[in-house]
Design a protein around this motif. Structure first.
Motif, mmCIF file in Angstrom:
data_model
loop_
_atom_site.group_PDB
_atom_site.id
_atom_site.type_symbol
_atom_site.label_atom_id
_atom_site.label_comp_id
_atom_site.label_asym_id
_atom_site.label_seq_id
_atom_site.Cartn_x
_atom_site.Cartn_y
_atom_site.Cartn_z
ATOM 1 N N HIS A 197 0.874 -1.171 0.000
ATOM 2 C CA HIS A 197 0.000 0.000 0.000
ATOM 3 C C HIS A 197 0.908 1.216 0.000
ATOM 4 O O HIS A 197 1.729 1.387 0.910
ATOM 5 C CB HIS A 197 -0.919 0.023 1.206
ATOM 6 C CG HIS A 197 -2.012 1.038 1.104
ATOM 7 N ND1 HIS A 197 -2.948 1.225 2.085
ATOM 8 C CD2 HIS A 197 -2.322 1.925 0.114
ATOM 9 C CE1 HIS A 197 -3.790 2.183 1.713
ATOM 10 N NE2 HIS A 197 -3.429 2.623 0.534
ATOM 11 N N VAL A 199 1.538 5.539 -0.686
ATOM 12 C CA VAL A 199 1.011 6.911 -0.773
ATOM 13 C C VAL A 199 2.143 7.802 -1.247
ATOM 14 O O VAL A 199 3.328 7.482 -1.060
ATOM 15 C CB VAL A 199 0.465 7.410 0.581
ATOM 16 C CG1 VAL A 199 -0.764 6.625 1.000
ATOM 17 C CG2 VAL A 199 1.537 7.347 1.661
ATOM 18 N N SER A 329 -0.626 0.936 -6.744
ATOM 19 C CA SER A 329 -1.259 1.327 -5.488
ATOM 20 C C SER A 329 -1.425 2.841 -5.395
ATOM 21 O O SER A 329 -2.450 3.342 -4.917
ATOM 22 C CB SER A 329 -0.434 0.811 -4.306
ATOM 23 O OG SER A 329 -0.992 1.219 -3.081
ATOM 24 N N LEU A 330 -0.423 3.584 -5.861
ATOM 25 C CA LEU A 330 -0.527 5.047 -5.874
ATOM 26 C C LEU A 330 -1.706 5.504 -6.729
ATOM 27 O O LEU A 330 -2.451 6.418 -6.356
ATOM 28 C CB LEU A 330 0.773 5.658 -6.418
ATOM 29 C CG LEU A 330 2.006 5.602 -5.508
ATOM 30 C CD1 LEU A 330 3.253 5.979 -6.290
ATOM 31 C CD2 LEU A 330 1.825 6.519 -4.303
ATOM 32 N N GLU A 331 -1.873 4.867 -7.877
ATOM 33 C CA GLU A 331 -2.952 5.250 -8.787
ATOM 34 C C GLU A 331 -4.317 4.874 -8.234
ATOM 35 O O GLU A 331 -5.283 5.644 -8.345
ATOM 36 C CB GLU A 331 -2.747 4.568 -10.147
ATOM 37 C CG GLU A 331 -1.507 5.038 -10.903
ATOM 38 C CD GLU A 331 -1.239 4.203 -12.132
ATOM 39 O OE1 GLU A 331 -2.049 3.285 -12.426
ATOM 40 O OE2 GLU A 331 -0.217 4.446 -12.805
ATOM 41 N N LYS A 332 -4.419 3.709 -7.603
ATOM 42 C CA LYS A 332 -5.717 3.211 -7.141
ATOM 43 C C LYS A 332 -6.035 3.600 -5.690
ATOM 44 O O LYS A 332 -7.162 3.394 -5.223
ATOM 45 C CB LYS A 332 -5.755 1.684 -7.272
ATOM 46 C CG LYS A 332 -5.690 1.212 -8.720
ATOM 47 C CD LYS A 332 -5.766 -0.301 -8.833
ATOM 48 C CE LYS A 332 -5.789 -0.759 -10.271
ATOM 49 N NZ LYS A 332 -5.827 -2.241 -10.399
ATOM 50 N N ASN A 333 -5.023 4.112 -4.980
ATOM 51 C CA ASN A 333 -5.193 4.532 -3.581
ATOM 52 C C ASN A 333 -5.717 3.386 -2.722
ATOM 53 O O ASN A 333 -6.614 3.551 -1.911
ATOM 54 C CB ASN A 333 -6.133 5.744 -3.479
ATOM 55 C CG ASN A 333 -6.081 6.377 -2.109
ATOM 56 O OD1 ASN A 333 -5.076 6.306 -1.415
ATOM 57 N ND2 ASN A 333 -7.182 6.988 -1.697
ATOM 58 N N ARG A 334 -5.107 2.215 -2.892
ATOM 59 C CA ARG A 334 -5.467 1.059 -2.079
ATOM 60 C C ARG A 334 -4.334 0.051 -2.106
ATOM 61 O O ARG A 334 -3.395 0.183 -2.918
ATOM 62 C CB ARG A 334 -6.746 0.407 -2.584
ATOM 63 C CG ARG A 334 -6.679 -0.137 -3.995
ATOM 64 C CD ARG A 334 -7.908 -0.965 -4.320
ATOM 65 N NE ARG A 334 -7.964 -1.421 -5.691
ATOM 66 C CZ ARG A 334 -7.305 -2.492 -6.153
ATOM 67 N NH1 ARG A 334 -6.525 -3.206 -5.339
ATOM 68 N NH2 ARG A 334 -7.415 -2.859 -7.413
#
Length: 340
Positions: A197, A199, A329-334
């Protein structure tokens, strides 16, 4: 009878030149040629090392048929074509980290080497760093309990994306820095990343017309239930005491390790700033030594069949898959599962 390996260098920049000199100073190997698309870089490299330099990999391979191995020292995003061509022509490879900047390119390199029966070593330099070698030995030769977590802070100053690299917009702190620290975490802990995950922040560099991330934090869940947190940024002030900052921490059920990878122990106070003097490569008596030189020397030993415990194609592919998952993960925020 063991034949002397003859190596070609793809990429005539700072790293390629360092590797070329390392090979020339290794009595068990021979530097055969260099390759760089830039005319000035080719001319300088050829003059410095006394070997022919070519504009393309095709030209180099055709003109120097005695080559047995190649070192890929091109920008990170440009590994695939050179590596696939060299492997397909039967050359063993040492590839700078990361193996590639997407899984498709990494698999193409791995498949080309597998089909040709050639070997790949990936240049994850921390495995040659004496500080981390000591920690690796302590973790694996004594009972330090189970690893609970690893936390790595590996950051660069603004000098790197704004001045040192002309291709920063084609990369990120994750692609340029995290392969170092993630491979280190895998090697030290012996567990594999299964989920991440991440950010990040985009403010400073996009405002400077460099469309990439300023800073990224990625939390990896490992196969043994431990976790790894990696922080990497490209926006430290240029007044920092070194061009990079590297602090690493490991907590186990029986203790902890703290490793400072950037402060080598010499602090230089001048009238206007404080500097941590760096000596990744030392020159003494007309010869060079240091971590990247040791890495090249071990690659030569691999070619000679006397060394095998080195980061290979599988290690390179795994790290590329994991860093690609960081960006997903950065793109989907999950959280994202890392492909196996």
């Amino acid at each position: 009878m063991t034949h002397t390996p003859v190596l070609g260098i793809i990429g005539g920049g700072i790293r390629g030149s360092l590797f070329a000199r390392s090979i020339q100073e290794n009595n068990a190997a021979q530097l055969g040629a260099l390759c760089d698309p830039r005319p000035l870089a080719r001319a300088n490299a050829s003059a410095a090392f006394g070997v022919p330099a070519f504009a393309t990999v095709d030209e180099m391979i055709a003109a120097v048929p005695e080559l047995t191995a190649a070192v890929i020292a091109t920008p990170d995003f440009a590994h695939r074509d050179a590596a696939v061509l060299c492997a397909s022509n039967g050359l063993d490879l040492m590839v700078e980290k990361p193996l590639a900047t997407n899984t498709a390119d990494a698999r193409a390199i791995v498949d080309a080497a597998k089909n040709a029966g050639t070997r790949i070593m990936v240049g994850f330099e921390n495995r040659w760093n004496p500080r981390f070698n000591i920690v690796h030995s302590l973790l694996h030769e004594a009972d330090h309990g189970q690893i609970l977590n690893q936390i790595g802070n590996l950051n660069d100053t603004l000098f790197v994306p704004t001045t040192m690299l002309s291709w920063a917009a084609k990369s990120s702190p994750a692609w340029f820095l995290m392969p170092h620290s993630l491979d280190l975490a895998i090697w030290l802990g012996g567990a594999l990343p299964v989920e991440v995950h991440a950010v990040g922040v985009k403010k400073m560099l996009p405002a400077m017309k460099i469309d990439t991330w300023d800073a990224i934090t990625a939390t990896f869940t490992m196969s043994d239930g431990s976790y790894v947190v990696l922080n990497s940024s490209w926006v430290l002030p240029t007044s920092a005491p070194a061009v990079y900052d590297f602090r690493y921490e490991i907590q186990t059920t029986r203790g902890a390790f703290h490793i400072d990878g950037a402060n080598h122990g010499v602090t230089h106070y001048s009238s206007d700033r404080l500097t941590w003097e760096q000596w990744g490569v030392l020159e003494r008596g007309g010869r060079i030594s240091g971590v990247p030189v040791d890495m090249v020397n071990d690659f030569v030993e691999l070619l000679l069949g006397t060394k095998s415990d080195l980061p290979d194609a599988a290690d390179g592919l795994l790290v590329t898959q994991a860093i690609e998952a960081v960006h997903e993960s950065l793109e989907k925020n999950r959280a994202v599962t890392i492909a196996s």
